[in-house]
Each structure stands twice: as structure tokens, then as C-alpha cells.
Write a protein that holds these residues in place. Structure first.
Motif, PDB file in Angstrom:
ATOM      1  N   ARG A 128      -1.098   5.198  11.299  1.00 47.56           N
ATOM      2  CA  ARG A 128      -2.102   5.702  10.353  1.00 47.56           C
ATOM      3  C   ARG A 128      -1.676   5.432   8.919  1.00 47.56           C
ATOM      4  NH1 ARG A 128      -2.361  11.126  13.166  1.00 47.56           N
ATOM      5  NH2 ARG A 128      -3.581  10.769  15.044  1.00 47.56           N
ATOM      6  N   ALA A 129      -0.402   5.680   8.624  1.00 46.35           N
ATOM      7  CA  ALA A 129       0.091   5.464   7.259  1.00 46.35           C
ATOM      8  C   ALA A 129       0.264   3.981   6.968  1.00 46.35           C
ATOM      9  CB  ALA A 129       1.412   6.206   7.056  1.00 46.35           C
ATOM     10  N   SER A 130       0.902   3.255   7.890  1.00 50.21           N
ATOM     11  CA  SER A 130       1.138   1.832   7.646  1.00 50.21           C
ATOM     12  C   SER A 130      -0.172   1.049   7.634  1.00 50.21           C
ATOM     13  CB  SER A 130       2.087   1.258   8.697  1.00 50.21           C
ATOM     14  OG  SER A 130       1.547   1.370   9.997  1.00 50.21           O
ATOM     15  N   GLY A 131      -1.199   1.508   8.399  1.00 52.54           N
ATOM     16  CA  GLY A 131      -2.492   0.830   8.368  1.00 52.54           C
ATOM     17  C   GLY A 131      -3.174   0.969   7.020  1.00 52.54           C
ATOM     18  N   VAL A 132      -3.089   2.161   6.420  1.00 54.03           N
ATOM     19  CA  VAL A 132      -3.674   2.348   5.091  1.00 54.03           C
ATOM     20  C   VAL A 132      -2.905   1.537   4.049  1.00 54.03           C
ATOM     21  CG1 VAL A 132      -4.160   4.045   3.288  1.00 54.03           C
ATOM     22  CG2 VAL A 132      -4.606   4.614   5.678  1.00 54.03           C
ATOM     23  N   LEU A 133      -1.577   1.526   4.136  1.00 51.58           N
ATOM     24  CA  LEU A 133      -0.793   0.705   3.210  1.00 51.58           C
ATOM     25  C   LEU A 133      -1.097  -0.779   3.381  1.00 51.58           C
ATOM     26  CD1 LEU A 133       2.703   2.457   3.316  1.00 51.58           C
ATOM     27  CD2 LEU A 133       1.021   2.513   1.466  1.00 51.58           C
ATOM     28  N   PHE A 134      -1.279  -1.196   4.634  1.00 49.88           N
ATOM     29  CA  PHE A 134      -1.663  -2.586   4.901  1.00 49.88           C
ATOM     30  C   PHE A 134      -2.987  -2.903   4.217  1.00 49.88           C
ATOM     31  CE2 PHE A 134      -3.884  -5.663   7.650  1.00 49.88           C
ATOM     32  CZ  PHE A 134      -2.982  -6.710   7.627  1.00 49.88           C
ATOM     33  N   LEU A 135      -3.958  -2.012   4.345  1.00 49.40           N
ATOM     34  CA  LEU A 135      -5.258  -2.219   3.704  1.00 49.40           C
ATOM     35  C   LEU A 135      -5.119  -2.266   2.188  1.00 49.40           C
ATOM     36  CD1 LEU A 135      -8.369  -2.228   3.546  1.00 49.40           C
ATOM     37  CD2 LEU A 135      -8.286   0.265   3.755  1.00 49.40           C
ATOM     38  N   VAL A 136      -4.371  -1.327   1.617  1.00 44.39           N
ATOM     39  CA  VAL A 136      -4.232  -1.258   0.161  1.00 44.39           C
ATOM     40  C   VAL A 136      -3.586  -2.523  -0.388  1.00 44.39           C
ATOM     41  CG1 VAL A 136      -3.015  -0.056  -1.695  1.00 44.39           C
ATOM     42  CG2 VAL A 136      -4.236   1.253   0.037  1.00 44.39           C
ATOM     43  N   THR A 137      -2.535  -3.002   0.267  1.00 40.53           N
ATOM     44  CA  THR A 137      -1.844  -4.186  -0.254  1.00 40.53           C
ATOM     45  C   THR A 137      -2.673  -5.456  -0.058  1.00 40.53           C
ATOM     46  OG1 THR A 137      -0.641  -4.318   1.858  1.00 40.53           O
ATOM     47  CG2 THR A 137       0.450  -3.207   0.025  1.00 40.53           C
ATOM     48  N   VAL A 138      -3.403  -5.551   1.051  1.00 38.90           N
ATOM     49  CA  VAL A 138      -4.274  -6.713   1.245  1.00 38.90           C
ATOM     50  C   VAL A 138      -5.338  -6.765   0.158  1.00 38.90           C
ATOM     51  CG1 VAL A 138      -6.069  -7.681   2.743  1.00 38.90           C
ATOM     52  CG2 VAL A 138      -3.899  -6.982   3.726  1.00 38.90           C
ATOM     53  N   GLY A 213     -10.035   7.054  -6.010  1.00 39.27           N
ATOM     54  CA  GLY A 213      -9.843   8.383  -5.467  1.00 39.27           C
ATOM     55  C   GLY A 213     -10.081   8.481  -3.973  1.00 39.27           C
ATOM     56  N   LEU A 214     -10.697   7.476  -3.372  1.00 37.57           N
ATOM     57  CA  LEU A 214     -10.915   7.497  -1.928  1.00 37.57           C
ATOM     58  C   LEU A 214      -9.607   7.462  -1.141  1.00 37.57           C
ATOM     59  CD1 LEU A 214     -13.999   5.121  -1.510  1.00 37.57           C
ATOM     60  CD2 LEU A 214     -13.930   7.608  -1.289  1.00 37.57           C
ATOM     61  N   LEU A 215      -8.516   7.085  -1.808  1.00 33.76           N
ATOM     62  CA  LEU A 215      -7.225   7.113  -1.122  1.00 33.76           C
ATOM     63  C   LEU A 215      -6.830   8.522  -0.703  1.00 33.76           C
ATOM     64  CD1 LEU A 215      -5.153   4.591  -3.273  1.00 33.76           C
ATOM     65  CD2 LEU A 215      -6.100   4.239  -1.005  1.00 33.76           C
ATOM     66  N   TRP A 216      -7.419   9.518  -1.367  1.00 30.33           N
ATOM     67  CA  TRP A 216      -7.128  10.889  -0.973  1.00 30.33           C
ATOM     68  C   TRP A 216      -7.762  11.234   0.375  1.00 30.33           C
ATOM     69  CZ3 TRP A 216      -3.603  13.969  -3.013  1.00 30.33           C
ATOM     70  CH2 TRP A 216      -3.165  13.740  -4.314  1.00 30.33           C
ATOM     71  N   VAL A 217      -8.809  10.515   0.767  1.00 29.80           N
ATOM     72  CA  VAL A 217      -9.527  10.855   1.999  1.00 29.80           C
ATOM     73  C   VAL A 217      -8.661  10.659   3.236  1.00 29.80           C
ATOM     74  CG1 VAL A 217     -11.537  10.334   3.430  1.00 29.80           C
ATOM     75  CG2 VAL A 217     -11.763  10.418   0.931  1.00 29.80           C
ATOM     76  N   PRO A 218      -8.067   9.467   3.467  1.00 30.99           N
ATOM     77  CA  PRO A 218      -7.207   9.340   4.653  1.00 30.99           C
ATOM     78  C   PRO A 218      -5.987  10.252   4.603  1.00 30.99           C
ATOM     79  CG  PRO A 218      -7.023   7.388   3.269  1.00 30.99           C
ATOM     80  CD  PRO A 218      -8.177   8.185   2.753  1.00 30.99           C
TER      81      PRO A 218
END
Length: 391
Positions: A128-138, A213-218
Motif C-alpha cells: 500500500r505504501a510502496s504503491g503510492v510512492l511508486f505512483l508519486v515518483t512516476v 492534498g489528495l496524498l492525505w487520502v491514501p
């Protein structure tokens, strides 16, 4: 409730029911069974795992290959300067953390964080965490220099968004080996601290609203998931977020499959309208461009003959146009899927587009049959056991 009032099994035809007994409840209908599966089961877990691994490996390989050129592509040496990027971002409102701060140190941190996130996402560690980081960096790297990408980058961009909503670590991941499907409290707290202190924080001028601010949602959803699992492990409230996660996963997998179908449909029908594809000479031209000839000898052999160029051109169009119509027939679909994967492998070697081809093969994996993936998994486990037993 007495025994006479309990539900009785259905009687054979012609046998009268005794007084005082109630008829058996009718079996659930087709819609009820489908809805139950939709809410209680994360469909196609092996396909989701292969898509996760495929795109994680593709993005990792791309970042490692372009590591010597990273500053030219996305950093301070890029022809697409910070000023040009800022003007475009102000118009399209695309998300990138590279616009938060300027300077080489911040860029290097984001670029190497992208490599780490891609590796962890591939392995399925705290997915869950690494998937969001993957999305953010891509999104951060690609939106910084949108004109440096190709079709493969667009596919990675889209799939990084979709994969966040899937439960793609249920099998073939480190989370699955630990019987977990998420993050840890310390990681959740660390990421929350980063969000609070960074430009997405509550004291930021940007505020918690908006795309940033949507980063707060996940982050909030992950915290709620952990709290429910910890405090209400056996209650119905525990089943609610699990059912929501299954529904999101199933919808995301349907969107991924639809995206692949849309890619091939549009590509095939646009090719049909092109005169070079109609006369069968379209592949002659890229085979004679230096930019697309990593193996000049191979390109020369393929491009010199009229018949190979004609067959490859028409075969490409027919395959792409026909693929959406073969989904109703599993055997035909599997054959055509193997042909398309072989075609992308040929593009990687012949035209020198390895990461575009890897991205498309990873996207095609959503249609792979489960039986074939299980055989591959058993073979990989047997090979691993044999390798560990060898001195």
C-alpha cells in the motif's frame, strides 16, 4: 424456534409437504452470486501480481538505464528548463513533487526514491505504501518533462494510477509471505510526518485541498484500515473495508483490461486509415531510420524484402484490430495474446524500444490464463528449491 418451524430441505416431486413445515429458501440468483463474488473475492490475483511485477521491473530498468542521463532528462540540465516546466504545470495542473523545491539535491533525492519505490513495489513489500510512492515518483518524473516520454511511458503513467486501487500483493509478494496486505504503523507515521512537514501539510499555502492534498487520502485510509483490523478483528465492521477493497480491486482490474483493449483498438483502427499500412509498406520506413536500428544487419534483412515487410505490416494491423473480438473465445484469445507478446519482443529487439515493449507485455499480462501462471509459479518454486539444495 422448534424443529417443525425450521427450514426443511426440498421434497421430491409428487411428495406432499407435511403441515407446519415452511418451504426451503430459494437458492440465490445469478445476480446475488455475482455480487457476492464481487464483494468477497479479489479477482485475478495472479494476473494483478504479474502486472505489478512487470511495471515495477520496467520502471526500475528504465531509471537504472537512464541514470547517467537523469539530469538531462528530468533535472537541472534538461532542455525543458524549470521555467518552461513551471509554465506548463500552471496550465495543465499536472502533479510533480519536483516543483516543490528546486536544486540538484531535491532532484537526486526524488530520482533515487523512485528507484527504491519501484524495487519495493516489484517485490511487494508494504505494498500500500510502496504503491503510492511508486505512483508519486512516476508522475513526478514524467510530468516534469512530458515531451521526453513515448507510448510506453504513457502506459506506465496510467497503470501506476490503476494499480494503487488493486490488491496486487495477495500472491507472489513479500506481503503474501508474511500473510499481510498492507503497511506498518511506523511507516504510516513516517509518511504522515513527511506530509505534515512538506508542501502538502496543513500549514502549507497550498492547503490540504487540491491535487497535492489528495496524498492525505491514501494515508488516512491506511490508518483507518489498521485501526479497524486492530480493534475490531472479528466483527462485521472488519468486513466492510475488506469488501470495499475487493470492489475497488475488481473495478481497477476491469479498468486495466479495458485500457489494454482501448489501446489496441485505437492503434489498429488508426492504422487501417493510413495509406502506408493499407499498401503494406509502413514498417519499411522505421527499419531504415538510424534511430530505430540498434542492429543494422537485422533491420537491413527485414527491410530489404517486400514480402516480410508486407506480412509484418498486415499482421500487426490484423492482430490489433482482432484482439478485442477474441475475448469471447478463450483459446483464440490466448493464441493471439502470445502473438502480441512475441510481436512486442520483436519490437524491443528490432526497433530498440525495450521499455515500451516491456510495458505493453506487462499490460497484456492481465489477460494471461490463471492455469498458465500457476504452472509458471510451480516451476519457479521448484527451480528455487533445487537451487537452494545445491551446494
Amino acid at each position: 424456534m422448534t424443529g417443525a418451524q425450521q427450514e426443511c430441505p426440498p421434497l421430491p416431486p409428487g411428495v406432499p409437504r407435511q403441515p407446519g413445515t415452511s418451504p426451503a429458501a430459494p437458492p440465490p440468483g445469478r445476480f446475488a452470486r455475482a455480487f457476492e463474488l464481487f464483494t468477497t473475492k479479489a479477482a485475478f490475483p495472479y494476473q494483478a501480481a504479474v502486472v505489478r511485477i512487470g511495471f515495477g521491473l520496467t520502471w526500475t530498468g528504465f531509471l537504472l538505464r537512464e541514470w547517467p542521463n537523469r539530469r538531462v532528462l528530468y533535472g537541472d540540465r534538461s532542455p525543458w528548463s524549470d521555467e518552461l516546466a513551471a509554465r506548463l504545470l500552471a496550465e495543465n495542473h499536472a502533479f510533480t513533487v519536483l516543483s516543490w523545491y528546486h536544486g540538484r539535491l531535491w532532484f537526486e533525492l526524488v530520482y533515487h526514491l523512485a528507484i527504491v519505490a519501484a524495487v519495493l513495489f516489484t517485490l511487494g513489500w508494504r505494498t500500500r505504501a510502496s504503491g503510492v510512492l511508486f505512483l508519486v515518483t512516476v508522475l513526478s518524473l514524467q510530468n516534469r518533462a512530458v515531451f521526453a516520454g513515448d507510448g510506453g511511458d504513457n502506459v506506465i503513467h496510467l497503470m501506476a494510477v490503476y494499480l494503487v486501487f488493486t490488491r496486487c500483493a495477495r500472491v507472489w509478494s513479500l506481503d503474501a509471505r508474511r500473510a499481510r496486505d498492507g503497511g506498518a504503523v511506523w511507516l504510516w507515521a513516517l509518511l504522515g510526518l513527511v506530509l505534515l512537514l512538506g508542501p502538502t501539510g496543513l500549514t502549507s499555502s497550498a492547503g490540504p485541498a487540491g491535487p497535492v492534498g489528495l496524498l492525505w487520502v491514501p494515508w488516512a485510509v491506511a490508518g483507518l484500515w489498521w485501526a479497524v483490523n486492530r480493534s475490531l478483528p472479528g466483527s462485521e465492521w472488519r468486513d466492510v473495508p475488506d469488501a470495499l477493497a475487493n470492489m475497488l480491486h475488481n473495478c481497477a482490474m476491469a479498468v486495466i483490461a479495458g485500457q489494454v483493449v482501448l489501446i489496441y483498438s485505437t492503434a489498429g483502427w488508426y492504422k487501417v486509415q493510413g495509406s502506408r499500412w493499407q499498401d503494406g509498406t509502413a514498417l519499411h520506413y522505421p527499419l531504415h531510420l538510424d534511430y530505430f536500428t540498434p542492429w543494422p544487419g537485422l533491420s537491413g534483412v527485414l527491410g530489404a524484402g517486400l514480402l516480410p515487410v508486407f506480412l509484418l505490416s498486415y499482421g500487426t494491423v490484423i492482430t490489433q484490430v482482432a484482439f478485442p473480438f477474441t475475448l469471447a473465445n478463450r483459446r483464440v484469445k490466448n493464441v493471439l495474446l502470445a502473438v502480441m507478446m512475441a510481436e512486442h519482443a520483436g519490437i524491443a529487439v528490432t526497433l530498440g524500444l525495450p521499455f515500451f515493449s516491456l510495458a505493453m507485455i506487462a499490460a497484456d499480462a492481465v489477460f494471461l490464463p490463471t492455469s498458465a501462471l500457476l504452472r509458471v509459479g510451480r516451476g519457479a518454486r521448484a527451480l528455487g528449491h533445487r537451487w537452494r539444495r545445491e551446494p
